[in-house]
Design a protein around this motif. Sequence first.
Motif, PDB file in Angstrom:
ATOM      1  N   ALA A   1       0.829  -1.212   0.000  1.00 44.80           N
ATOM      2  CA  ALA A   1       0.000   0.000   0.000  1.00 44.80           C
ATOM      3  C   ALA A   1       0.858   1.254   0.000  1.00 44.80           C
ATOM      4  O   ALA A   1       0.444   2.304  -0.485  1.00 44.80           O
TER       5      ALA A   1
ATOM      6  N   SER B   1     -15.035   4.469   7.185  1.00 51.06           N
ATOM      7  CA  SER B   1     -13.613   4.778   7.253  1.00 51.06           C
ATOM      8  C   SER B   1     -13.041   4.443   8.630  1.00 51.06           C
ATOM      9  O   SER B   1     -11.949   3.880   8.742  1.00 51.06           O
TER      10      SER B   1
ATOM     11  N   GLU C   1      -9.987   1.903   9.254  1.00 53.00           N
ATOM     12  CA  GLU C   1      -8.715   2.388   9.801  1.00 53.00           C
ATOM     13  C   GLU C   1      -8.415   1.791  11.174  1.00 53.00           C
ATOM     14  O   GLU C   1      -7.251   1.576  11.513  1.00 53.00           O
TER      15      GLU C   1
ATOM     16  N   PRO D   1       2.114   6.505   4.198  1.00 50.85           N
ATOM     17  CA  PRO D   1       0.915   7.142   3.623  1.00 50.85           C
ATOM     18  C   PRO D   1       0.497   8.403   4.360  1.00 50.85           C
ATOM     19  O   PRO D   1      -0.124   9.293   3.783  1.00 50.85           O
TER      20      PRO D   1
ATOM     21  N   ILE E   1      -1.821  11.854  -2.183  1.00 48.68           N
ATOM     22  CA  ILE E   1      -2.476  10.549  -1.995  1.00 48.68           C
ATOM     23  C   ILE E   1      -3.717  10.460  -2.881  1.00 48.68           C
ATOM     24  O   ILE E   1      -3.970   9.444  -3.538  1.00 48.68           O
TER      25      ILE E   1
ATOM     26  N   ALA F   1      -4.599   8.041  -5.920  1.00 50.27           N
ATOM     27  CA  ALA F   1      -5.770   7.166  -5.859  1.00 50.27           C
ATOM     28  C   ALA F   1      -6.585   7.286  -7.135  1.00 50.27           C
ATOM     29  O   ALA F   1      -7.119   6.309  -7.648  1.00 50.27           O
TER      30      ALA F   1
ATOM     31  N   VAL G   1     -12.067   3.408   1.496  1.00 56.96           N
ATOM     32  CA  VAL G   1     -10.742   2.778   1.538  1.00 56.96           C
ATOM     33  C   VAL G   1      -9.639   3.827   1.370  1.00 56.96           C
ATOM     34  O   VAL G   1      -8.641   3.819   2.092  1.00 56.96           O
ATOM     35  N   VAL G   2      -9.842   4.778   0.434  1.00 56.93           N
ATOM     36  CA  VAL G   2      -8.804   5.785   0.203  1.00 56.93           C
ATOM     37  C   VAL G   2      -8.668   6.696   1.419  1.00 56.93           C
ATOM     38  O   VAL G   2      -7.559   7.032   1.843  1.00 56.93           O
TER      39      VAL G   2
ATOM     40  N   TRP H   1      -6.835   4.802   3.985  1.00 52.74           N
ATOM     41  CA  TRP H   1      -5.439   4.609   3.570  1.00 52.74           C
ATOM     42  C   TRP H   1      -4.559   5.726   4.126  1.00 52.74           C
ATOM     43  O   TRP H   1      -3.496   5.488   4.707  1.00 52.74           O
ATOM     44  N   HIS H   2      -5.030   6.966   3.993  1.00 54.85           N
ATOM     45  CA  HIS H   2      -4.215   8.098   4.416  1.00 54.85           C
ATOM     46  C   HIS H   2      -4.095   8.197   5.942  1.00 54.85           C
ATOM     47  O   HIS H   2      -3.053   8.607   6.444  1.00 54.85           O
TER      48      HIS H   2
ATOM     49  N   THR I   1      -4.876   5.712   8.445  1.00 49.10           N
ATOM     50  CA  THR I   1      -4.593   4.534   9.271  1.00 49.10           C
ATOM     51  C   THR I   1      -3.280   4.673  10.072  1.00 49.10           C
ATOM     52  O   THR I   1      -3.245   4.278  11.238  1.00 49.10           O
TER      53      THR I   1
ATOM     54  N   THR J   1     -11.241  13.919  -0.091  1.00 48.21           N
ATOM     55  CA  THR J   1     -11.283  12.581  -0.678  1.00 48.21           C
ATOM     56  C   THR J   1     -12.436  12.479  -1.673  1.00 48.21           C
ATOM     57  O   THR J   1     -12.283  12.005  -2.795  1.00 48.21           O
TER      58      THR J   1
END
Lengths: 287, 284
Positions: free
Chosen positions: A36, B70, B74, B102, B110, B114, B152-153, B156-157, B159, B221
């Motif tokens: 990732a 989210s 996360e 990330p 990011i 994406a 998910v995106v 992603w940033h 988490t 996002t």
Amino acid sequence: MGAAANGAGMSALTQRRTRAALEAARWILSALAIIAALVPLYLLVKQSITPELETFAWPPKWYPHHLTPAHFETIFAVGELRGALIRSIGVGVGSAAAATILGAMLAYAMARGPSGRKIGFAAVSGTRLLPMISVAIPLGIALAMLDLYDQPSAIGLAIVHCAIAVPTAALTLYAAFAAIAPEIEEAAWLDGASPLRIFLSVDLPMARGAIAAAFVLCFILSWDEFGFALLLQQTNRTLPPLLYYYTTFGNVGPASALAVLMMIPAVIVVIALGPVLRGSTLATGTR
Amino acid sequence: MNQASRRLRAIFIAVPSLTMVAVLVLPAIGGLRLSFDHNGAASLHYYREMFRDAMFWRALINNLILPIGSLIVEFAVGLGLALVLTARPKRSRLVEVAAILPFAIPEIVILTLARYLLMPRGYVNAALVAAHLHALPWISPSAWLAMVSVIVVDAWHVTPIVMLMLIAGLETIPPELYEAAALDGAGPIAAFRYVTLPMLTPAIIGALVLRGIDALRIFSTVLVLTGAEGVPVLSTYAYGLWSDSQLPREAMAASMILALLVTIIGIGGLAAARKWAPRQTGLA
């Protein structure tokens, strides 16, 4: 104890299976984290140094076939980008300097008195409740009335970035000021120094490491900030809204080159400043 | 020392606090007044109009679904990574850097990335086709799949932040507790269930409150992946009204509903955190 009964009740075989499953889960998660983080970054860097045709091809190319510096040349040749880069740096340095000064004042008052601590934490968590959009629209109107809206100098945006960075600076500096022993200040007081003098020539020099960290963190906050920048600098853009426009209007090559450029300071700082950043991230819990 | 230093501390609190109030709170109050002002008279006009707009209700519902989704992603991944990174005496530096990376990357970078991954002819679909599967409309406006992509995106940033907060919590658990549990015959699952989880609960609550407040304000996002109206949330709905339709009062009404939502959930959450996790949120 429930745990004991539970554990002892397991057969040796079940235990071994559980451990194997956990080990597998650990490998999968580690691999996921690495994929990732690294695969998308690789693709972005690849896009920034290959012709756009390779990106637009179907299926897209996974490896660079031809290398070209054209996208980086483009972004430095276009005046819009040079302006945005200078503006982003200016807003970042200016807002970070002001926020560090204000944050140092707040952190000092928080570290030296219980009432200061209470008011300080209230201000810091209270402003966090405000959504960007509820502030940015009326602020845009107010800045327009003050003739500060969408200025080439981005002074309006710098003021906003300063205000949103004060909590970050204050929380980064709070621990540093709290760690200074009261005896040191008392000694300076007995020597006849005024409270302001003590703050300036005893506390500030002792906290200089934390002050540098606070400045860098505030700079990164401003460098990365997208929402206010998008709403307040509609034509005289900083880098994040410029990247947004490049991306949405399909300029893949320059957008990728710009994204790579924007990433550099942030990644260096986060990896170099790891431990400090960790402390302040834990305190604010925000991006 | 007392009188003079108390005066200095009062000034030191007042100047930064008033700056934040002037720049952030006063405009919000001005916006609140604007949203109730219809041709110079106090009125609920803009709110009534908005409640009749189906897009508003979609934005409101999405503004609850997306943050919850989210947060689930996360926290699940963040807890997993935190456990992986604290499980061994010697941490894997590569996994650690990869897990934090990330968060180090600017949000807009990011999101740009994406977009290139998820667009119809992007890398994800290329990988699917290469594996003899169907390409999917990952970020097509209005598709339920676009909501999954946004979740998910977004996760992603952020988490890594959750992971760092949970690692800090895990590091406060005394190792003796695990030794005692092992002596009692507890396997790894029992140790997690009866030692880790109860000891980690305050850190989880603290992180949940701070992340939850931030997650409700989701804006970039959604805007970058799907456009202002693809998967509308309250922020992008207000942004669309202001930027595309030039309707500042309508936009303020929408953003005030968001401010109300964040304030109610935020104050409730901060009160919960003060009770169960005072140390983690600095509210002691």
